[in-house]
Design a protein around this motif. Structure first.
Motif, short mmCIF file in Angstrom:
data_model
loop_
_atom_site.label_atom_id
_atom_site.label_comp_id
_atom_site.label_asym_id
_atom_site.label_seq_id
_atom_site.Cartn_x
_atom_site.Cartn_y
_atom_site.Cartn_z
N VAL A 91 -2.75 -9.29 5.16
CA VAL A 91 -1.87 -9.43 4.00
C VAL A 91 -2.51 -10.34 2.96
O VAL A 91 -2.49 -10.06 1.76
CB VAL A 91 -0.49 -9.98 4.43
CG1 VAL A 91 0.34 -10.37 3.21
CG2 VAL A 91 0.25 -8.94 5.25
N ALA A 94 -5.17 -8.44 1.16
CA ALA A 94 -4.59 -7.57 0.13
C ALA A 94 -4.16 -8.39 -1.07
O ALA A 94 -4.35 -7.98 -2.23
CB ALA A 94 -3.40 -6.80 0.71
N PHE A 354 -1.31 -2.91 -6.22
CA PHE A 354 -1.51 -2.62 -4.80
C PHE A 354 -1.45 -3.91 -3.97
O PHE A 354 -0.74 -3.97 -2.96
CB PHE A 354 -2.85 -1.92 -4.57
CG PHE A 354 -3.14 -1.67 -3.10
CD1 PHE A 354 -2.67 -0.53 -2.48
CD2 PHE A 354 -3.87 -2.59 -2.35
CE1 PHE A 354 -2.92 -0.30 -1.14
CE2 PHE A 354 -4.12 -2.38 -1.00
CZ PHE A 354 -3.64 -1.22 -0.39
N THR A 358 1.85 -4.77 -1.51
CA THR A 358 1.57 -4.91 -0.07
C THR A 358 2.06 -6.26 0.43
O THR A 358 2.73 -6.36 1.47
CB THR A 358 0.06 -4.77 0.20
OG1 THR A 358 -0.40 -3.50 -0.25
CG2 THR A 358 -0.25 -4.91 1.69
N THR A 361 5.93 -6.50 0.55
CA THR A 361 6.52 -5.81 1.70
C THR A 361 6.53 -6.70 2.92
O THR A 361 7.54 -6.81 3.63
CB THR A 361 5.72 -4.52 2.00
OG1 THR A 361 5.74 -3.67 0.85
CG2 THR A 361 6.33 -3.77 3.18
N GLY A 398 8.06 -0.97 -0.41
CA GLY A 398 7.21 -0.02 0.31
C GLY A 398 7.19 1.34 -0.34
O GLY A 398 6.14 2.00 -0.43
N LEU A 401 5.14 1.25 -3.46
CA LEU A 401 3.72 1.21 -3.10
C LEU A 401 3.17 2.62 -2.91
O LEU A 401 2.04 2.92 -3.35
CB LEU A 401 3.55 0.39 -1.81
CG LEU A 401 2.12 0.17 -1.29
CD1 LEU A 401 1.27 -0.57 -2.31
CD2 LEU A 401 2.16 -0.60 0.02
N THR A 402 3.95 3.50 -2.29
CA THR A 402 3.48 4.87 -2.06
C THR A 402 3.38 5.67 -3.35
O THR A 402 2.73 6.72 -3.38
CB THR A 402 4.41 5.61 -1.09
OG1 THR A 402 5.72 5.76 -1.70
CG2 THR A 402 4.55 4.87 0.23
N LEU A 409 -4.49 3.88 -4.06
CA LEU A 409 -4.19 3.72 -2.64
C LEU A 409 -5.46 3.83 -1.80
O LEU A 409 -5.66 3.08 -0.83
CB LEU A 409 -3.17 4.76 -2.19
CG LEU A 409 -1.75 4.59 -2.76
CD1 LEU A 409 -0.87 5.77 -2.38
CD2 LEU A 409 -1.12 3.29 -2.26
N GLY A 412 -7.49 0.72 -2.31
CA GLY A 412 -6.80 -0.37 -1.63
C GLY A 412 -7.04 -0.33 -0.14
O GLY A 412 -7.27 -1.37 0.50
N LEU A 413 -7.00 0.87 0.44
CA LEU A 413 -7.24 1.01 1.88
C LEU A 413 -8.69 0.67 2.23
O LEU A 413 -8.97 0.11 3.29
CB LEU A 413 -6.91 2.44 2.33
CG LEU A 413 -5.41 2.79 2.32
CD1 LEU A 413 -5.21 4.27 2.63
CD2 LEU A 413 -4.66 1.93 3.35
N LEU A 416 -8.81 -3.05 2.36
CA LEU A 416 -8.22 -3.53 3.62
C LEU A 416 -9.16 -3.28 4.80
O LEU A 416 -9.24 -4.10 5.73
CB LEU A 416 -6.88 -2.84 3.87
CG LEU A 416 -5.71 -3.27 2.98
CD1 LEU A 416 -4.47 -2.45 3.31
CD2 LEU A 416 -5.41 -4.76 3.15
#
Length: 443
Positions: A91, A94, A354, A358, A361, A398, A401-402, A409, A412-413, A416
């Motif tokens: 977290v 992010a 993003f 994150t 959430t 959340g 975020l989607t 996204l 961002g992934l 992470l």
């Protein structure tokens, strides 16, 4: 740097509110106006309402966690303490996107708007110049940040009130009405578009969370930080919704040529060149103080990671003995902010969104984990405060975020994933070091 140096505890409620509003920057409404307008299909009022509702529940959760853990670190600290250290790290990783890209956005918007006003001076000159000044002001100390923030916030609010007064004058003078449902409803309105716009617009509310990074410099943080959070969110919502509402009534068919400078076209439509000149002056002050406050926040966040030895302690947890500020962190942030020379505004905004969404959430989840699960505070009233409210906040955020773009996204992934690899390697190195020390002791 001296080992015993610590952050100075000196901020009052008023100063924390000003620092938060300066970081949030009420004038941010205009710097992202074009991007938000396009994302929401021009329906800014419902998009801002959705964003406010999502942020309101999350702000409540931040207030609860600030009471439980009144230390620097924000969502990283809350998730680490309430859920587990590994999740807390991810977290925090992010959240780094949010904090690192905020000074970048400040430098970038400063360059864009100043170049639009003075085309002879290239954007990079403005960016490099503001970057150096932001570093110097932050190094001098947190009180200087608070003083600058107070003046800037009052100036911004005064401009927005003036702007709304001029727009209302146009509406009334043209025989229009100040009450209109068209700002909320439209025949071609799409809920998915409004929520997509709200996902971007959440960026305009960022700042209330950043003040949690100043907890160790705030007087009585368990009371001051939660109060400041709600004051900041409510003031921002009132300002953003007022401008969105009245401009939509006055100029329902407004369009622009470029999203980055759309607000300048709107301002000229409202008050001509004179109002535009005032707008640029106020915006320069606003962007400057937003940059100052964002550098303050990210340098304190890096300090928290350094104290926890998540990042190298000698570098990131060091405090200058004279200035009582994390000077090395400020310098590092200033170097990273030079990315603003190569990145677009909408890309930077989506990265911040993003990281922030994150973190938001998991702050909501942390309230449930800390109060409802671990401390078993489960009476009827406590169930609403520590389960229902944070669940609503987590669900809202959340979902938003989607709704970010697939590219955002995906990137961002990837970020992470890099954090996960770093965490794995760090844990492995730590385990090997422990084994080596154990073998040496046995020998």
């Amino acid at each position: 740097m001296e080992k015993g140096a610590v952050l100075a505890k000196s901020l009052t409620l008023r100063q924390v509110v000003f620092v938060g509003l300066a970081w949030m920057t009420p004038m941010i409404f205009f710097t992202v106006y074009g991007v938000a307008f396009e994302a929401s299909g021009g329906l800014l009022v419902p998009a801002y309402l959705v964003a406010f509702l999502a942020i309101f529940f999350t702000a409540y959760s931040y207030g609860m966690m600030a009471k439980a853990y009144p230390i620097a670190g924000s969502a990283y600290t809350y998730t680490k303490k309430a859920v587990n250290p590994q999740m807390g790290f991810l977290v925090g990783w992010a959240l780094l996107l949010d904090y690192i890209f905020s000074p970048i956005i400040a430098c970038l918007t400063f360059g864009i708007f100043l170049n639009a006003q003075f085309p002879a001076i290239p954007v990079p000159v403005w960016i490099i110049g503001i970057n150096i000044i932001l570093a110097i002001v932050n190094i001098v100390g947190i009180k200087s940040v608070a003083r600058i923030s107070g003046f800037s916030v009052l100036l911004q609010i005064a401009f927005i009130v003036l702007l709304c007064a001029l727009v209302i004058k146009d509406i009334v003078g043209g025989g229009g009405t100040l009450v209109s449902a068209s700002t909320f409803l439209h025949p071609d309105m799409s809920l998915s578009t409004i929520f997509a716009g709200a996902a971007i617009i959440c960026f305009c509310f960022l700042g209330f969370d950043a003040i949690t990074t100043t907890a160790e410099e705030t007087i009585n943080p368990t009371k001051t930080i939660p109060k400041a959070i709600f004051i900041i969110v409510c003031i921002a919502a009132a300002l953003y919704l007022s401008v969105s509402y009245f401009t939509k009534i006055a100029y329902p068919n407004f369009s622009f040529h470029h999203p980055d400078t759309a607000s300048m076209e709107l301002i000229k439509l409202i008050g001509g060149n004179l109002l535009n000149a005032i707008f640029i002056a106020v915006l320069v002050v606003a962007i400057f103080t937003q940059g100052v406050s964002s550098v303050t926040s990210v340098s304190r966040f890096l300090y928290a990671l350094g104290k926890e030895a998540i990042l190298p302690r000698k570098v990131f947890a060091s405090i200058h003995p004279r200035f009582q500020t994390p000077v090395l962190n400020i310098v590092i942030v200033s170097v990273i902010s030079l990315i603003s020379l190569f990145i677009s505004l909408d890309t930077a905004v989506t990265f911040v969104s993003f990281g922030a969404l994150t973190a938001f959430t998991f702050v909501n989840i942390s309230v449930i984990a800390h109060y409802y699960v671990r401390n078993r505070q489960r009476s009827f009233g406590q169930t609403f405060r520590y389960l229902i409210f944070p669940l609503i906040g987590a669900g809202f955020i959340g979902w938003l975020l989607t709704l970010l773009s697939k590219q955002t996204l995906m990137l961002g992934l990837v970020w992470l994933s890099i954090g996960f690899v770093y965490l794995f390697l760090r844990k492995k190195l730590s385990t090997n070091s422990s084994r080596e020390r154990g073998s040496e002791e046995i020998a």
